[in-house]
Design a protein around this motif. Structure first.
Motif, mmCIF file in Angstrom:
data_model
loop_
_atom_site.group_PDB
_atom_site.id
_atom_site.type_symbol
_atom_site.label_atom_id
_atom_site.label_comp_id
_atom_site.label_asym_id
_atom_site.label_seq_id
_atom_site.Cartn_x
_atom_site.Cartn_y
_atom_site.Cartn_z
ATOM 1 N N ARG A 16 31.460 5.332 -39.061
ATOM 2 C CA ARG A 16 30.003 5.472 -38.992
ATOM 3 C C ARG A 16 29.501 6.131 -40.269
ATOM 4 N N ARG A 17 28.534 5.497 -40.908
ATOM 5 C CA ARG A 17 27.972 6.040 -42.140
ATOM 6 C C ARG A 17 27.214 7.341 -41.876
ATOM 7 N N ASP A 18 26.473 7.372 -40.773
ATOM 8 C CA ASP A 18 25.734 8.574 -40.390
ATOM 9 C C ASP A 18 25.852 8.727 -38.880
ATOM 10 N N PRO A 19 26.733 9.629 -38.420
ATOM 11 C CA PRO A 19 26.948 9.785 -36.977
ATOM 12 C C PRO A 19 25.691 10.192 -36.207
ATOM 13 N N GLU A 20 24.670 10.660 -36.906
ATOM 14 C CA GLU A 20 23.449 11.088 -36.226
ATOM 15 C C GLU A 20 22.546 9.909 -35.857
ATOM 16 N N ILE A 21 22.771 8.750 -36.500
ATOM 17 C CA ILE A 21 21.948 7.567 -36.210
ATOM 18 C C ILE A 21 22.495 6.876 -34.960
ATOM 19 N N ALA A 22 21.633 6.673 -33.988
ATOM 20 C CA ALA A 22 22.047 6.054 -32.723
ATOM 21 C C ALA A 22 22.384 4.583 -32.937
ATOM 22 N N LEU A 23 23.389 4.114 -32.204
ATOM 23 C CA LEU A 23 23.784 2.708 -32.227
ATOM 24 C C LEU A 23 23.600 2.117 -30.825
ATOM 25 N N PRO A 24 23.340 0.805 -30.729
ATOM 26 C CA PRO A 24 23.168 0.180 -29.409
ATOM 27 C C PRO A 24 24.512 -0.043 -28.727
ATOM 28 N N PHE A 25 24.473 -0.248 -27.427
ATOM 29 C CA PHE A 25 25.670 -0.547 -26.639
ATOM 30 C C PHE A 25 26.260 -1.892 -27.079
ATOM 31 N N PRO A 26 27.570 -2.003 -27.204
ATOM 32 C CA PRO A 26 28.592 -0.996 -26.926
ATOM 33 C C PRO A 26 28.972 -0.153 -28.153
ATOM 34 N N PHE A 27 28.280 -0.370 -29.290
ATOM 35 C CA PHE A 27 28.619 0.376 -30.505
ATOM 36 C C PHE A 27 28.265 1.853 -30.371
ATOM 37 N N SER A 28 27.476 2.198 -29.354
ATOM 38 C CA SER A 28 27.196 3.599 -29.064
ATOM 39 C C SER A 28 28.460 4.341 -28.646
ATOM 40 N N LEU A 29 29.525 3.590 -28.295
ATOM 41 C CA LEU A 29 30.794 4.197 -27.866
ATOM 42 C C LEU A 29 31.748 4.435 -29.027
ATOM 43 N N LEU A 30 31.343 4.080 -30.242
ATOM 44 C CA LEU A 30 32.182 4.337 -31.412
ATOM 45 C C LEU A 30 32.239 5.834 -31.698
ATOM 46 N N GLY A 31 33.404 6.274 -32.166
ATOM 47 C CA GLY A 31 33.497 7.621 -32.698
ATOM 48 C C GLY A 31 33.112 7.613 -34.167
ATOM 49 N N GLU A 32 33.257 8.766 -34.833
ATOM 50 C CA GLU A 32 33.003 8.777 -36.280
ATOM 51 C C GLU A 32 33.951 7.821 -36.979
ATOM 52 N N ARG A 33 35.195 7.771 -36.493
ATOM 53 C CA ARG A 33 36.176 6.788 -36.955
ATOM 54 C C ARG A 33 36.752 6.093 -35.733
ATOM 55 N N THR A 34 36.851 4.774 -35.809
ATOM 56 C CA THR A 34 37.376 4.005 -34.674
ATOM 57 C C THR A 34 38.357 2.957 -35.169
ATOM 58 N N LEU A 35 39.584 3.013 -34.659
ATOM 59 C CA LEU A 35 40.570 1.961 -34.926
ATOM 60 C C LEU A 35 40.405 0.873 -33.875
ATOM 61 N N VAL A 36 40.384 -0.380 -34.325
ATOM 62 C CA VAL A 36 40.127 -1.508 -33.424
ATOM 63 C C VAL A 36 41.315 -2.459 -33.432
ATOM 64 N N GLU A 37 41.809 -2.771 -32.254
ATOM 65 C CA GLU A 37 42.788 -3.843 -32.071
ATOM 66 C C GLU A 37 42.071 -4.980 -31.348
ATOM 67 N N TYR A 38 42.049 -6.156 -31.971
ATOM 68 C CA TYR A 38 41.281 -7.288 -31.442
ATOM 69 C C TYR A 38 42.226 -8.437 -31.112
ATOM 70 N N LYS A 39 42.101 -8.970 -29.906
ATOM 71 C CA LYS A 39 42.883 -10.123 -29.476
ATOM 72 C C LYS A 39 42.026 -11.380 -29.583
ATOM 73 N N SER A 40 42.537 -12.395 -30.233
ATOM 74 C CA SER A 40 41.817 -13.662 -30.364
ATOM 75 C C SER A 40 41.529 -14.253 -28.986
ATOM 76 N N PRO A 41 40.493 -15.118 -28.890
ATOM 77 C CA PRO A 41 40.033 -15.577 -27.561
ATOM 78 C C PRO A 41 41.081 -16.267 -26.709
#
Length: 290
Positions: free
Chosen positions: A42-67
């Motif tokens: 997150r560039r600025d943790p104080e700026i609100a993000l919409p769902f589901p990005f509102s659940l991101l931490g300051e740093r978030t590791l993502v594991e993505y499974k293809s469809p």
């Protein structure tokens, strides 16, 4: 031809959230050849993000499974290992400083297991998100195919397959002027659903600003026809382009089928169809020898 979905997810996130998130791909986790799919900062943790990005931490590791893949317990184990390696490499003061996300269109039963990687204190947020703690890391399991159709979630919805694909295609067709870039992604990633929605709404690609020629150049004629189907292609791209694309002999076979013939006659008229087939049946140079 295999479609690699991971780069699409990264580009969609950059397109919609690049001003609020730093997005890194294939994040190295040490000397071993281990790489997490994405790191979102997150560039600025104080700026609100919409769902589901509102659940991101300051740093978030993502594991993505293809469809076409389902998330399993092994993926949760891998995500836990990635979190431990990244936290150690970066010298994070607390595991609470790193959030973990597992994204998939399908989840197998018992992704979390008491005798293995375990999502403690799990709580559901609707049918799409499960929150919990994985070995001390705040963790989200996000079922992409269950996310509500909303503009804020388009980067995730477009890299998913499931029961809401048709609803997603319908939403983007209805709002094509508001989301032209997302509609281009839809044309590339969900061609069949796009075709079905256009047919249902009696629209052509051109009417919503799409260029079928661009799709052909991008993914190739054979894959485009495999995705759309030769019968639907006659109705989808229409007129002379369809016959040129499919070929006269295949078109003759197709128009023996009542539904396709009906569509062509309704849209172009019998005279046009006769003229096109006669023109294509004439030799270009000399008559063929018997």
């Amino acid at each position: 031809m295999t479609l690699y979905w991971h780069p699409y997810l990264a580009e969609l996130l950059r397109q919609d959230y690049g001003n609020r998130l730093d997005i890194e791909e294939e994040v190295s986790l040490g000397d071993m050849p281990l790489r997490a799919d994405l790191l979102l900062i997150r560039r600025d943790p104080e700026i609100a993000l919409p769902f589901p990005f509102s659940l991101l931490g300051e740093r978030t590791l993502v594991e993505y499974k293809s469809p076409d893949d389902a998330a399993t317990h092994d993926d949760l184990v891998r995500l836990e290992i990635y979190g431990l390696l990244y936290a150690q490499r970066e010298g994070l003061p607390s595991r609470q400083s790193l959030t973990l996300w597992l994204l998939a269109s399908h989840f197998r039963q018992q992704v979390s297991r008491p005798d293995g990687a375990h999502l403690a204190e799990a709580q559901a947020m609707g049918s799409s998100v499960t929150l919990g703690s994985l070995d001390g890391f705040p963790t989200c399991l996000i079922n992409l195919s269950q996310l509500p159709i909303a503009p804020e979630a388009l980067p995730l919805l477009l890299v998913s397959k499931g029961p809401k694909e048709r609803e997603l295609a319908s939403f983007l067709v209805e709002h094509f002027q508001e989301y032209p870039q997302h509609l281009q992604w839809l044309q590339e990633l969900h061609v069949q659903q796009l075709q079905e929605v256009l047919a249902m709404k009696k629209l052509t690609p051109e009417q919503i600003g799409l260029d079928f020629e661009a799709l052909l150049a991008l993914i190739g004629k054979e894959r485009a026809l495999d995705l759309i189907g030769k019968e639907q292609a006659l109705d989808f791209i229409g007129k002379e382009q369809a016959l040129d694309l499919i070929g006269k002999e295949q078109a003759l076979d197709l128009i023996d089928q009542d539904q396709v013939l009906e569509n062509l006659l309704r849209r172009q008229g019998e005279q046009w169809l006769r003229e096109q087939l006669e023109r294509r049946s004439q030799p270009s140079d000399e008559p063929e020898s018997e």
